[in-house]
Design a protein around this motif. Structure first.
Motif, PDB file in Angstrom:
ATOM      1  N   ILE A  51       0.850  -1.250  -0.074  1.00  0.00           N
ATOM      2  CA  ILE A  51      -0.135   0.075  -0.188  1.00  0.00           C
ATOM      3  C   ILE A  51       0.729   1.249   0.100  1.00  0.00           C
ATOM      4  CG2 ILE A  51      -1.964  -1.063   1.171  1.00  0.00           C
ATOM      5  CD1 ILE A  51      -0.930   0.085   3.799  1.00  0.00           C
ATOM      6  N   ARG A  52       0.232   2.145  -0.481  1.00  0.00           N
ATOM      7  CA  ARG A  52       0.987   3.600  -0.315  1.00  0.00           C
ATOM      8  C   ARG A  52       0.164   4.510   0.573  1.00  0.00           C
ATOM      9  NH1 ARG A  52       1.867   4.897  -5.621  1.00  0.00           N
ATOM     10  NH2 ARG A  52       3.821   4.029  -5.544  1.00  0.00           N
ATOM     11  N   ILE A  53       0.819   4.959   1.626  1.00  0.00           N
ATOM     12  CA  ILE A  53       0.145   5.873   2.646  1.00  0.00           C
ATOM     13  C   ILE A  53       1.219   7.334   2.374  1.00  0.00           C
ATOM     14  CG2 ILE A  53      -0.396   6.499   5.143  1.00  0.00           C
ATOM     15  CD1 ILE A  53      -0.220   3.501   5.523  1.00  0.00           C
ATOM     16  N   GLY A  54       0.366   8.039   1.717  1.00  0.00           N
ATOM     17  CA  GLY A  54       0.997   9.592   1.529  1.00  0.00           C
ATOM     18  C   GLY A  54       1.808   9.235   0.384  1.00  0.00           C
ATOM     19  N   ASP A  55       3.098   9.623   0.885  1.00  0.00           N
ATOM     20  CA  ASP A  55       4.188   9.476  -0.262  1.00  0.00           C
ATOM     21  C   ASP A  55       4.964   8.260  -0.038  1.00  0.00           C
ATOM     22  OD1 ASP A  55       3.609  11.700  -1.551  1.00  0.00           O
ATOM     23  OD2 ASP A  55       4.852  13.071  -0.202  1.00  0.00           O
ATOM     24  N   THR A  56       4.731   7.367   0.746  1.00  0.00           N
ATOM     25  CA  THR A  56       5.465   6.185   1.267  1.00  0.00           C
ATOM     26  C   THR A  56       4.874   4.955   1.069  1.00  0.00           C
ATOM     27  OG1 THR A  56       6.453   7.459   3.032  1.00  0.00           O
ATOM     28  CG2 THR A  56       6.706   5.104   3.194  1.00  0.00           C
ATOM     29  N   GLU A  57       5.515   3.838   0.161  1.00  0.00           N
ATOM     30  CA  GLU A  57       5.018   2.747  -0.088  1.00  0.00           C
ATOM     31  C   GLU A  57       5.548   1.972   0.935  1.00  0.00           C
ATOM     32  OE1 GLU A  57       5.455  -0.482  -3.750  1.00  0.00           O
ATOM     33  OE2 GLU A  57       5.370   1.564  -4.129  1.00  0.00           O
ATOM     34  N   TRP A  58       4.503   0.937   1.461  1.00  0.00           N
ATOM     35  CA  TRP A  58       4.713  -0.036   2.602  1.00  0.00           C
ATOM     36  C   TRP A  58       4.299  -1.473   1.866  1.00  0.00           C
ATOM     37  CZ3 TRP A  58       6.409   1.375   7.366  1.00  0.00           C
ATOM     38  CH2 TRP A  58       6.237   3.079   7.774  1.00  0.00           C
ATOM     39  N   ALA A  59       5.133  -2.547   2.443  1.00  0.00           N
ATOM     40  CA  ALA A  59       4.924  -3.626   2.054  1.00  0.00           C
ATOM     41  C   ALA A  59       4.891  -4.545   3.511  1.00  0.00           C
ATOM     42  CB  ALA A  59       6.048  -4.329   1.429  1.00  0.00           C
ATOM     43  N   GLY A  60       3.801  -5.279   3.780  1.00  0.00           N
ATOM     44  CA  GLY A  60       3.388  -5.976   4.957  1.00  0.00           C
ATOM     45  C   GLY A  60       2.401  -6.693   5.189  1.00  0.00           C
ATOM     46  N   ASN A  61       1.611  -6.800   6.353  1.00  0.00           N
ATOM     47  CA  ASN A  61       0.448  -7.609   6.556  1.00  0.00           C
ATOM     48  C   ASN A  61      -0.774  -6.544   6.979  1.00  0.00           C
ATOM     49  OD1 ASN A  61       2.091  -9.676   6.013  1.00  0.00           O
ATOM     50  ND2 ASN A  61       2.510  -9.978   8.241  1.00  0.00           N
ATOM     51  N   GLN A  75      -5.860  -9.446  21.772  1.00  0.00           N
ATOM     52  CA  GLN A  75      -4.622  -9.688  22.424  1.00  0.00           C
ATOM     53  C   GLN A  75      -3.511  -9.133  21.295  1.00  0.00           C
ATOM     54  OE1 GLN A  75      -4.062  -9.868  25.848  1.00  0.00           O
ATOM     55  NE2 GLN A  75      -6.410  -9.979  25.681  1.00  0.00           N
ATOM     56  N   HIS A  76      -3.840  -8.619  20.246  1.00  0.00           N
ATOM     57  CA  HIS A  76      -2.675  -8.127  19.128  1.00  0.00           C
ATOM     58  C   HIS A  76      -1.748  -7.115  19.593  1.00  0.00           C
ATOM     59  CE1 HIS A  76      -5.120 -10.557  16.869  1.00  0.00           C
ATOM     60  NE2 HIS A  76      -5.836  -9.737  15.862  1.00  0.00           N
ATOM     61  N   SER A  77      -2.443  -6.553  20.468  1.00  0.00           N
ATOM     62  CA  SER A  77      -1.406  -5.231  21.137  1.00  0.00           C
ATOM     63  C   SER A  77      -0.266  -5.918  21.880  1.00  0.00           C
ATOM     64  CB  SER A  77      -2.004  -4.216  22.024  1.00  0.00           C
ATOM     65  OG  SER A  77      -3.048  -5.000  23.058  1.00  0.00           O
ATOM     66  N   ARG A  78      -0.222  -7.316  22.236  1.00  0.00           N
ATOM     67  CA  ARG A  78       0.752  -7.992  23.050  1.00  0.00           C
ATOM     68  C   ARG A  78       1.507  -9.065  22.336  1.00  0.00           C
ATOM     69  NH1 ARG A  78      -2.463  -9.331  28.572  1.00  0.00           N
ATOM     70  NH2 ARG A  78      -2.912  -7.489  29.176  1.00  0.00           N
ATOM     71  N   ASP A  79       1.129  -8.986  21.205  1.00  0.00           N
ATOM     72  CA  ASP A  79       1.612 -10.020  20.028  1.00  0.00           C
ATOM     73  C   ASP A  79       2.714  -9.502  19.104  1.00  0.00           C
ATOM     74  OD1 ASP A  79       2.243 -12.114  18.343  1.00  0.00           O
ATOM     75  OD2 ASP A  79      -0.056 -13.063  18.569  1.00  0.00           O
ATOM     76  N   LYS A  80       3.832  -9.829  19.015  1.00  0.00           N
ATOM     77  CA  LYS A  80       5.073  -9.267  18.338  1.00  0.00           C
ATOM     78  C   LYS A  80       4.690  -9.370  16.640  1.00  0.00           C
ATOM     79  CE  LYS A  80       8.877  -9.411  21.548  1.00  0.00           C
ATOM     80  NZ  LYS A  80      10.427  -9.979  21.789  1.00  0.00           N
ATOM     81  N   VAL A  81       3.866 -10.525  16.634  1.00  0.00           N
ATOM     82  CA  VAL A  81       3.679 -11.111  15.113  1.00  0.00           C
ATOM     83  C   VAL A  81       2.920  -9.759  14.539  1.00  0.00           C
ATOM     84  CG1 VAL A  81       2.133 -12.668  13.802  1.00  0.00           C
ATOM     85  CG2 VAL A  81       3.598 -13.445  15.482  1.00  0.00           C
ATOM     86  N   TYR A  82       2.007  -9.074  15.031  1.00  0.00           N
ATOM     87  CA  TYR A  82       1.267  -8.089  14.570  1.00  0.00           C
ATOM     88  C   TYR A  82       2.152  -6.681  14.295  1.00  0.00           C
ATOM     89  CZ  TYR A  82      -2.448 -11.154  14.767  1.00  0.00           C
ATOM     90  OH  TYR A  82      -3.385 -12.439  14.475  1.00  0.00           O
ATOM     91  N   ASN A  83       3.389  -6.851  14.928  1.00  0.00           N
ATOM     92  CA  ASN A  83       4.146  -5.469  14.515  1.00  0.00           C
ATOM     93  C   ASN A  83       4.326  -5.198  13.215  1.00  0.00           C
ATOM     94  OD1 ASN A  83       4.294  -4.991  17.300  1.00  0.00           O
ATOM     95  ND2 ASN A  83       6.518  -5.768  17.651  1.00  0.00           N
ATOM     96  N   ASN A  84       4.198  -6.022  12.263  1.00  0.00           N
ATOM     97  CA  ASN A  84       4.454  -5.899  10.889  1.00  0.00           C
ATOM     98  C   ASN A  84       3.042  -5.616  10.362  1.00  0.00           C
ATOM     99  OD1 ASN A  84       3.320  -8.506  10.756  1.00  0.00           O
ATOM    100  ND2 ASN A  84       5.150  -9.168   9.636  1.00  0.00           N
ATOM    101  N   VAL A  85       2.100  -5.418  11.033  1.00  0.00           N
ATOM    102  CA  VAL A  85       0.778  -4.966  10.207  1.00  0.00           C
ATOM    103  C   VAL A  85       1.026  -3.611   9.893  1.00  0.00           C
ATOM    104  CG1 VAL A  85      -1.619  -4.371  10.685  1.00  0.00           C
ATOM    105  CG2 VAL A  85      -0.637  -6.385  11.401  1.00  0.00           C
ATOM    106  N   ILE A  86       0.770  -3.252   8.516  1.00  0.00           N
ATOM    107  CA  ILE A  86       0.893  -2.156   8.025  1.00  0.00           C
ATOM    108  C   ILE A  86      -0.536  -1.231   7.661  1.00  0.00           C
ATOM    109  CG2 ILE A  86       3.210  -2.570   6.828  1.00  0.00           C
ATOM    110  CD1 ILE A  86       1.377  -2.954   3.995  1.00  0.00           C
TER     111      ILE A  86
END
Length: 429
Positions: A51-61, A75-86
């Motif tokens: 996705i592109r947010i503003g002028d920055t393109e992101w790749a992730g989940n 409990q996603h706020s306690r799970d590192k797996v969700y740190n790559n959610v863009i």
């Protein structure tokens, strides 16, 4: 009706929202370059999105919820797996959430962007009022799309069948002849006695049968005896009495143990489908083709395949009997046309498809499909109901696909995974 998360997955996957200009909750411009692929395992809902947010393109989940607050509830706020959610995609933004590392993912709200017809169609399909969810809508789907979906369903039905065949193949240590023997036996049970027939085949190895393949009486005695149907202490008719005497000798010779006769179901079964008649026919098939698998693989013509099950060498005793020692009016003891077609549909095509896929030769897969395309449709209440709705199968390939759709999609309301459901929800007609 509570909105399920599945419909939001569907909307995201197929971009079923007004997308002229998109913004995140933080008022940044948003462009969806790639929705990613749906994840059916643990973790974010869509992986490797771009996705592109503003002028920055992101790749992730991408993670999707009906309410933003479900992020914390799950409990996603306690799970590192969700740190790559863009991107956090929600129907309603009712709470500010953060990742485990303390950062805030951008949020995208779908509610005002989903066309009204999408949710309306979905709610109608999920209402549970009809025999199939799309009963009042299916006629709107063009025949071309229906045909494409049925072609996919046919392959899916084959895949479902061959899983059972491969289980047998593993049990038989890779012997296709023995696997085909068990599969054929199960098929001769025609659902009601399928389990009992398979038990009979397991109880009567082909190695034993092969030693007596030139003696019809011995073969018939082995099948009926191992089925537990020759245990009567005193038969009045000469034919079962002779089989009984033959079986007693063979049982001792090969150290055999018969089944319990109670395994066979006669009640609520038409006489022509009685297990006694089917066992006589199955024994006749064996007498005609000792190496059934090789015969099926080598026989390419549909009429020749049918001929394997026609004019079988069934003992004439069964011309006026359905059970031992119980006279009846004279009748045919051969497999009927519908029964032969049923065997070709459920037994032969399955073996061809399974073997072709197993050895990596599409020739046999195409033969399996072509066989069904040359056979007439089955006769049952499901296909009759489809016909009433204007969905008429032209041949057995389509009827098998419709049975797959009814059992695995319609009955389970998997409309969001169904090609017909997809067409109905996507387009406002």
């Amino acid at each position: 009706m509570t909105l399920p998360e599945d419909i939001l997955h569907f909307v995201w996957k197929y971009r079923l929202y007004h997308a002229t200009q998109l913004f995140t909750v933080s008022k940044k411009t948003l462009m969806i370059l790639d929705t990613g692929y749906q994840n059916n395992d643990a973790g974010p809902d869509f992986l490797t999105a771009r996705i592109r947010i503003g002028d920055t393109e992101w790749a992730g989940n991408v993670e999707i919820h009906v309410h933003a607050s479900e992020w914390d509830a799950h409990q996603h706020s306690r799970d590192k797996v969700y740190n790559n959610v863009i991107l956090h995609v929600v129907y309603e933004d009712d709470k500010v959430i953060r990742r485990e590392d303390g950062t805030f993912p951008e949020t995208f709200v779908l509610k005002p962007l989903i066309p009204k017809h999408v949710l309306a169609k979905y709610r109608e399909l999920m209402s549970g009022m009809y025999w199939i969810p799309c009963e009042k809508l299916v006629h709107r789907v063009p025949a071309f799309h229906r045909s494409q979906w049925l072609s996919r369903l046919l392959v899916e039905r084959f895949e479902h069948k061959i899983a059972a065949i491969y289980e047998l193949l593993a049990e038989q240590h890779g012997s296709w002849e023995d696997t085909c023997y068990l599969w054929a036996a199960r098929s001769f049970g025609f659902k009601v006695n399928a389990q009992a027939f398979e038990q009979l085949a397991r109880n009567l190895p082909q190695t034993v049968l092969a030693r007596h393949r030139h003696s019809p009486q011995a073969i018939e005695a082995l099948f009926f005896g191992q089925a537990g149907l020759l245990e009567d202490p005193l038969f009045a008719d000469a034919y079962p009495w002779k089989l009984q005497q033959e079986y007693r000798h063979l049982r001792q010779l090969h150290a055999l143990t018969p089944m319990d006769a109670s395994s066979w179901k006669f009640l609520r079964t038409r006489p022509s489908n009685f297990p006694t008649i089917r066992i006589a026919q199955f024994a006749a098939v064996y007498l005609r083709s000792v190496h059934l698998f090789s015969t099926l693989i080598d026989t390419q013509d549909t009429d020749q395949l049918k001929a394997l099950f026609e004019k079988l060498p069934v003992n004439s005793y069964w011309n006026d009997r359905y059970r031992f020692d119980v006279p009846s009016s004279r009748h045919g003891c051969q497999l009927g046309r519908h029964s032969i077609d049923n065997l070709l549909i459920n037994m032969v095509s399955g073996i061809l498809f399974a073997y072709g896929k197993y050895i990596g030769k599409e020739l046999y897969i195409y033969r399996a499909i072509a066989l069904l395309e040359r056979l007439k449709i089955e006769k049952n209440s499901v296909l009759a109901h489809f016909s009433e709705l204007g969905i008429q199968a032209e041949h057995a390939a389509e009827s098998q696909a419709l049975l797959q759709m009814k059992s695995f999609y319609c009955d389970r309301k998997r409309c969001l995974e169904c090609g017909i459901g997809l067409q109905l929800i996507k387009y406002n007609e």
